[in-house]
Write a protein that holds these residues in place. Sequence first.
Motif, mmCIF file in Angstrom:
data_model
loop_
_atom_site.group_PDB
_atom_site.id
_atom_site.type_symbol
_atom_site.label_atom_id
_atom_site.label_comp_id
_atom_site.label_asym_id
_atom_site.label_seq_id
_atom_site.Cartn_x
_atom_site.Cartn_y
_atom_site.Cartn_z
ATOM 1 N N LEU A 91 0.844 -1.198 0.000
ATOM 2 C CA LEU A 91 0.000 0.000 0.000
ATOM 3 C C LEU A 91 0.875 1.242 0.000
ATOM 4 C CD1 LEU A 91 -2.753 -1.076 2.545
ATOM 5 C CD2 LEU A 91 -3.110 -0.565 0.134
ATOM 6 N N ASP A 92 1.906 1.239 0.854
ATOM 7 C CA ASP A 92 2.805 2.394 0.934
ATOM 8 C C ASP A 92 3.569 2.619 -0.366
ATOM 9 O OD1 ASP A 92 2.216 3.336 3.385
ATOM 10 O OD2 ASP A 92 3.770 2.206 4.444
ATOM 11 N N ALA A 93 4.047 1.528 -0.970
ATOM 12 C CA ALA A 93 4.914 1.657 -2.134
ATOM 13 C C ALA A 93 4.140 1.843 -3.441
ATOM 14 C CB ALA A 93 5.813 0.423 -2.241
ATOM 15 N N HIS A 94 2.888 1.411 -3.474
ATOM 16 C CA HIS A 94 2.138 1.451 -4.736
ATOM 17 C C HIS A 94 0.783 2.140 -4.602
ATOM 18 C CE1 HIS A 94 5.002 -1.339 -6.663
ATOM 19 N NE2 HIS A 94 5.079 -1.866 -5.456
ATOM 20 N N PHE A 95 -0.146 1.471 -3.932
ATOM 21 C CA PHE A 95 -1.545 1.907 -3.999
ATOM 22 C C PHE A 95 -1.796 3.261 -3.330
ATOM 23 C CE2 PHE A 95 -1.424 -2.733 -4.159
ATOM 24 C CZ PHE A 95 -2.034 -2.938 -5.385
ATOM 25 N N TRP A 96 -1.027 3.576 -2.290
ATOM 26 C CA TRP A 96 -1.227 4.861 -1.622
ATOM 27 C C TRP A 96 -0.213 5.903 -2.081
ATOM 28 C CZ3 TRP A 96 -2.175 2.689 4.017
ATOM 29 C CH2 TRP A 96 -3.462 2.126 4.037
ATOM 30 N N ARG A 97 0.555 5.564 -3.111
ATOM 31 C CA ARG A 97 1.464 6.555 -3.684
ATOM 32 C C ARG A 97 0.725 7.271 -4.812
ATOM 33 N NH1 ARG A 97 7.726 5.209 -4.483
ATOM 34 N NH2 ARG A 97 7.542 5.383 -2.233
ATOM 35 N N TYR A 98 -0.088 8.238 -4.439
ATOM 36 C CA TYR A 98 -0.970 8.898 -5.410
ATOM 37 C C TYR A 98 -0.161 9.779 -6.368
ATOM 38 C CZ TYR A 98 -4.481 7.391 -2.111
ATOM 39 O OH TYR A 98 -5.256 6.625 -1.289
ATOM 40 N N PRO A 99 -0.559 9.795 -7.642
ATOM 41 C CA PRO A 99 0.209 10.558 -8.628
ATOM 42 C C PRO A 99 -0.091 12.060 -8.572
ATOM 43 C CG PRO A 99 -1.589 9.405 -9.708
ATOM 44 C CD PRO A 99 -1.669 9.036 -8.259
ATOM 45 N N ASP A 100 0.001 12.640 -7.386
ATOM 46 C CA ASP A 100 -0.307 14.067 -7.235
ATOM 47 C C ASP A 100 0.636 14.950 -8.036
ATOM 48 O OD1 ASP A 100 -2.570 14.477 -5.338
ATOM 49 O OD2 ASP A 100 -1.333 13.162 -4.087
ATOM 50 N N GLN A 101 1.905 14.528 -8.119
ATOM 51 C CA GLN A 101 2.904 15.369 -8.784
ATOM 52 C C GLN A 101 3.145 14.954 -10.232
ATOM 53 O OE1 GLN A 101 3.695 17.868 -6.984
ATOM 54 N NE2 GLN A 101 2.823 17.001 -5.114
ATOM 55 N N ASP A 102 2.428 13.940 -10.683
ATOM 56 C CA ASP A 102 2.701 13.409 -12.021
ATOM 57 C C ASP A 102 1.872 14.172 -13.068
ATOM 58 O OD1 ASP A 102 3.044 11.954 -14.322
ATOM 59 O OD2 ASP A 102 2.909 10.002 -13.335
ATOM 60 N N PRO A 103 2.536 14.941 -13.947
ATOM 61 C CA PRO A 103 1.787 15.730 -14.931
ATOM 62 C C PRO A 103 1.079 14.856 -15.967
ATOM 63 C CG PRO A 103 4.153 15.872 -15.341
ATOM 64 C CD PRO A 103 3.986 15.120 -14.054
ATOM 65 N N ARG A 104 1.482 13.589 -16.069
ATOM 66 C CA ARG A 104 0.858 12.714 -17.060
ATOM 67 C C ARG A 104 -0.432 12.083 -16.547
ATOM 68 N NH1 ARG A 104 3.652 8.570 -17.222
ATOM 69 N NH2 ARG A 104 3.082 7.706 -19.226
ATOM 70 N N ALA A 105 -0.682 12.231 -15.260
ATOM 71 C CA ALA A 105 -1.853 11.563 -14.678
ATOM 72 C C ALA A 105 -3.153 12.154 -15.216
ATOM 73 C CB ALA A 105 -1.819 11.675 -13.166
ATOM 74 N N LEU A 106 -4.089 11.285 -15.533
ATOM 75 C CA LEU A 106 -5.418 11.719 -15.954
ATOM 76 C C LEU A 106 -6.297 11.841 -14.713
ATOM 77 C CD1 LEU A 106 -7.464 12.136 -18.371
ATOM 78 C CD2 LEU A 106 -8.097 9.752 -17.990
ATOM 79 N N HIS A 107 -6.817 13.041 -14.470
ATOM 80 C CA HIS A 107 -7.688 13.251 -13.307
ATOM 81 C C HIS A 107 -9.139 13.012 -13.698
ATOM 82 C CE1 HIS A 107 -4.665 16.006 -10.972
ATOM 83 N NE2 HIS A 107 -4.157 14.857 -11.334
ATOM 84 N N VAL A 108 -9.809 12.218 -12.900
ATOM 85 C CA VAL A 108 -11.214 11.916 -13.193
ATOM 86 C C VAL A 108 -12.057 12.129 -11.936
ATOM 87 C CG1 VAL A 108 -12.841 10.200 -14.090
ATOM 88 C CG2 VAL A 108 -10.447 10.115 -14.802
ATOM 89 N N GLU A 109 -13.134 12.880 -12.091
ATOM 90 C CA GLU A 109 -14.098 13.009 -11.005
ATOM 91 C C GLU A 109 -15.221 11.996 -11.228
ATOM 92 O OE1 GLU A 109 -13.524 17.724 -9.858
ATOM 93 O OE2 GLU A 109 -15.424 17.076 -10.685
ATOM 94 N N VAL A 110 -15.427 11.148 -10.241
ATOM 95 C CA VAL A 110 -16.425 10.092 -10.358
ATOM 96 C C VAL A 110 -17.589 10.415 -9.425
ATOM 97 C CG1 VAL A 110 -16.858 7.619 -10.153
ATOM 98 C CG2 VAL A 110 -14.561 8.437 -10.757
ATOM 99 N N THR A 111 -18.797 10.387 -9.979
ATOM 100 C CA THR A 111 -19.972 10.586 -9.136
ATOM 101 C C THR A 111 -20.842 9.343 -9.199
ATOM 102 O OG1 THR A 111 -19.929 12.962 -9.568
ATOM 103 C CG2 THR A 111 -21.969 12.057 -8.680
ATOM 104 N N GLY A 112 -21.113 8.776 -8.029
ATOM 105 C CA GLY A 112 -22.020 7.635 -7.947
ATOM 106 C C GLY A 112 -23.376 8.129 -7.493
ATOM 107 N N ARG A 113 -24.410 7.609 -8.100
ATOM 108 C CA ARG A 113 -25.773 7.957 -7.678
ATOM 109 C C ARG A 113 -26.652 6.761 -7.962
ATOM 110 N NH1 ARG A 113 -25.169 11.156 -11.977
ATOM 111 N NH2 ARG A 113 -25.533 13.116 -10.906
ATOM 112 N N GLN A 114 -27.823 6.745 -7.319
ATOM 113 C CA GLN A 114 -28.782 5.681 -7.606
ATOM 114 C C GLN A 114 -29.412 5.964 -8.972
ATOM 115 O OE1 GLN A 114 -31.033 6.245 -3.967
ATOM 116 N NE2 GLN A 114 -30.397 4.251 -3.235
#
Length: 249
Positions: A91-114
């Motif tokens: 988790l520390d080395a991969h899954f929780w290493r969020y690409p906050d500083q990575d300019p190549r990262a695609l940002h997506v806002e996800v909305t869940g609704r019924q």
Amino acid sequence: MHIVLPRDLSLDGHLVDRALGYLTVTSSIAFVTALGVMLASLILHRARAGRTWAQHTHGNRRRDRALTFAVALILFVGIDVTLALRANRELDAHFWRYPDQDPRALHVEVTGRQWAWSFRTAGPDGRFGTADDVVTLNELDVPVGRPVYLKLRSRDVVHSLYLPSFRFKIDAIPGSTTRAWFQAVAPGRSELGCAQHCGIGHTRMRGDLVAREHADYEAWLARAETESRLRFDARAGSAADAWDWETGR
Ligand SMILES: [Cu+2]
């Protein structure tokens, strides 16, 4: 693991598979061993020539308790503690290493609704909630080889975005913003769904994850942006689902 799970199309999914594999193998060994001990006890301590009754013990001698404790300790350390330590490292080395500083990262806002998912990307201006946002319903298109950084919110109840082919699952919780990331390593269409029972239409919250190679993704994006601009209607509040990426509000 391929017997029960679809082919892994993600960068880090093999870590999840490995953890599941470790758990399956170690618990299977413990299970078979316990069965073997019980079976051996039945056979060895049964009534037979020269012994009218089956031998039995209440298991409350000091030695019995020490043995029980030792076996439980070995299983607990060997399976649970080992798995927890390894999972935490990953988790520390991969899954929780969020690409906050990575300019190549695609940002997506996800909305869940019924009962649907909507996915919003910012478009060329890099800002959410503007006319060039690309919003898709029950379909998430991502480029291969770039981190996909998702932030999730819910309009009503708890939902959970699940991408089986990416070993990815994250809750969308009303009143808060959750986040997670993954990266596709191969193009293709796979399933996405809601993994949290969320009402009568829960099973309708399914759709497609479409991973595209660079050129294909750019072409798709250009088409989608044009369509978004044509469809955008400021009065209709088409951007109502958008929020500020940084603060999640
Ligand atoms: Cu749901």
